[in-house]
Design a protein around this motif. Sequence first.
Motif, mmCIF file in Angstrom:
data_model
loop_
_atom_site.group_PDB
_atom_site.id
_atom_site.type_symbol
_atom_site.label_atom_id
_atom_site.label_comp_id
_atom_site.label_asym_id
_atom_site.label_seq_id
_atom_site.Cartn_x
_atom_site.Cartn_y
_atom_site.Cartn_z
ATOM 1 N N PRO A 153 0.811 -1.220 0.000
ATOM 2 C CA PRO A 153 0.000 0.000 0.000
ATOM 3 C C PRO A 153 0.844 1.270 0.000
ATOM 4 N N VAL A 154 2.028 1.217 0.603
ATOM 5 C CA VAL A 154 2.918 2.385 0.574
ATOM 6 C C VAL A 154 3.303 2.690 -0.872
ATOM 7 N N VAL A 155 3.730 1.672 -1.596
ATOM 8 C CA VAL A 155 4.153 1.854 -2.985
ATOM 9 C C VAL A 155 2.983 2.292 -3.866
ATOM 10 N N LEU A 156 1.799 1.782 -3.571
ATOM 11 C CA LEU A 156 0.630 2.147 -4.374
ATOM 12 C C LEU A 156 0.077 3.522 -4.021
ATOM 13 N N GLY A 157 0.630 4.137 -2.971
ATOM 14 C CA GLY A 157 0.207 5.479 -2.608
ATOM 15 C C GLY A 157 -1.063 5.534 -1.788
ATOM 16 N N ASP A 158 -1.366 4.478 -1.052
ATOM 17 C CA ASP A 158 -2.544 4.471 -0.181
ATOM 18 C C ASP A 158 -2.421 5.642 0.795
ATOM 19 N N PRO A 159 -3.369 6.576 0.791
ATOM 20 C CA PRO A 159 -3.256 7.745 1.669
ATOM 21 C C PRO A 159 -3.326 7.389 3.157
ATOM 22 N N ASP A 160 -3.851 6.217 3.482
ATOM 23 C CA ASP A 160 -3.944 5.814 4.882
ATOM 24 C C ASP A 160 -2.713 5.061 5.375
ATOM 25 N N VAL A 161 -1.818 4.675 4.447
ATOM 26 C CA VAL A 161 -0.633 3.909 4.840
ATOM 27 C C VAL A 161 0.599 4.507 4.150
ATOM 28 N N ASP A 162 1.059 5.642 4.662
ATOM 29 C CA ASP A 162 2.309 6.192 4.153
ATOM 30 C C ASP A 162 3.465 5.504 4.885
ATOM 31 N N ARG A 163 4.688 5.890 4.570
ATOM 32 C CA ARG A 163 5.851 5.239 5.184
ATOM 33 C C ARG A 163 5.844 5.350 6.704
ATOM 34 N N ALA A 164 5.488 6.505 7.215
ATOM 35 C CA ALA A 164 5.477 6.683 8.672
ATOM 36 C C ALA A 164 4.440 5.762 9.313
ATOM 37 N N ALA A 165 3.253 5.700 8.722
ATOM 38 C CA ALA A 165 2.203 4.821 9.260
ATOM 39 C C ALA A 165 2.626 3.359 9.163
ATOM 40 N N ALA A 166 3.234 2.992 8.045
ATOM 41 C CA ALA A 166 3.687 1.610 7.877
ATOM 42 C C ALA A 166 4.740 1.260 8.919
ATOM 43 N N ASN A 167 5.679 2.157 9.150
ATOM 44 C CA ASN A 167 6.713 1.896 10.166
ATOM 45 C C ASN A 167 6.108 1.769 11.560
ATOM 46 N N GLU A 168 5.135 2.616 11.865
ATOM 47 C CA GLU A 168 4.476 2.541 13.172
ATOM 48 C C GLU A 168 3.729 1.215 13.318
ATOM 49 N N LEU A 169 2.994 0.825 12.286
ATOM 50 C CA LEU A 169 2.276 -0.445 12.319
ATOM 51 C C LEU A 169 3.237 -1.630 12.441
ATOM 52 N N LEU A 170 4.350 -1.573 11.704
ATOM 53 C CA LEU A 170 5.342 -2.643 11.783
ATOM 54 C C LEU A 170 5.932 -2.759 13.183
ATOM 55 N N GLU A 171 6.323 -1.634 13.755
ATOM 56 C CA GLU A 171 6.920 -1.663 15.087
ATOM 57 C C GLU A 171 5.924 -2.210 16.112
ATOM 58 N N ASP A 172 4.686 -1.774 16.018
ATOM 59 C CA ASP A 172 3.662 -2.254 16.938
ATOM 60 C C ASP A 172 3.458 -3.768 16.772
ATOM 61 N N ALA A 173 3.318 -4.225 15.538
ATOM 62 C CA ALA A 173 3.097 -5.657 15.283
ATOM 63 C C ALA A 173 4.291 -6.499 15.727
ATOM 64 N N LEU A 174 5.506 -6.009 15.462
ATOM 65 C CA LEU A 174 6.697 -6.744 15.884
ATOM 66 C C LEU A 174 6.769 -6.845 17.401
ATOM 67 N N ALA A 175 6.453 -5.755 18.081
ATOM 68 C CA ALA A 175 6.478 -5.767 19.544
ATOM 69 C C ALA A 175 5.480 -6.795 20.071
ATOM 70 N N ARG A 176 4.287 -6.803 19.524
ATOM 71 C CA ARG A 176 3.265 -7.758 19.963
ATOM 72 C C ARG A 176 3.691 -9.195 19.638
ATOM 73 N N LEU A 177 4.221 -9.392 18.454
ATOM 74 C CA LEU A 177 4.648 -10.719 18.016
ATOM 75 C C LEU A 177 5.742 -11.287 18.918
ATOM 76 N N LEU A 178 6.612 -10.390 19.394
ATOM 77 C CA LEU A 178 7.745 -10.840 20.203
ATOM 78 C C LEU A 178 7.543 -10.627 21.700
#
Length: 184
Positions: A153-178
Amino acid sequence: MRRSAAKRVEVLAAAGEVVAARGADATRFSDVTAATGVGVSTLQYYFGTREDMLIAVFRHAAEREFELVGESLAGLTDPWERLLAIARHLGSDLSWRLWVESWRWASRDAEVRADVLADYTRWRELIAANIEADDPMRVARQVLALIDGLALPVVLGDPDVDRAAANELLEDALARLLGRSPAL
């Protein structure tokens, strides 16, 4: 590096930009010639066929991403910080467009498929080496799924998932996963 080898690398980088913009199926030697000023005969000398040029572009782009991630990991010793650096990398729009094109080709071409699967193995191994869990390879597969799923979605230009949002979501998911406290 010999001059001709350096020029080939420059041509690969420029050809990658053409493939990312036009798509692999629509990229011709003449398009790369227009972008680089290198004649078709030189491209044929470097790569042989158009298909071989495209495979070389995919390989070059994948190697470059590994190099860039390696540079971002230099000096980091904490596994969590290293994992975050890998996840945050996400690559450029160009690298993701090439990755998507390589997936498309991999679905039809056994040689490209083997390359893409080998790249996934390298990514999983790199990620797993930085995971402190019972089954690091399983978690690494999940991490790759998160990265791939958010990068598109970042590459496709999804306005709800820019790089900052993607990084925040990734960090949150990784923290929960681990089993770490999510940084909200």
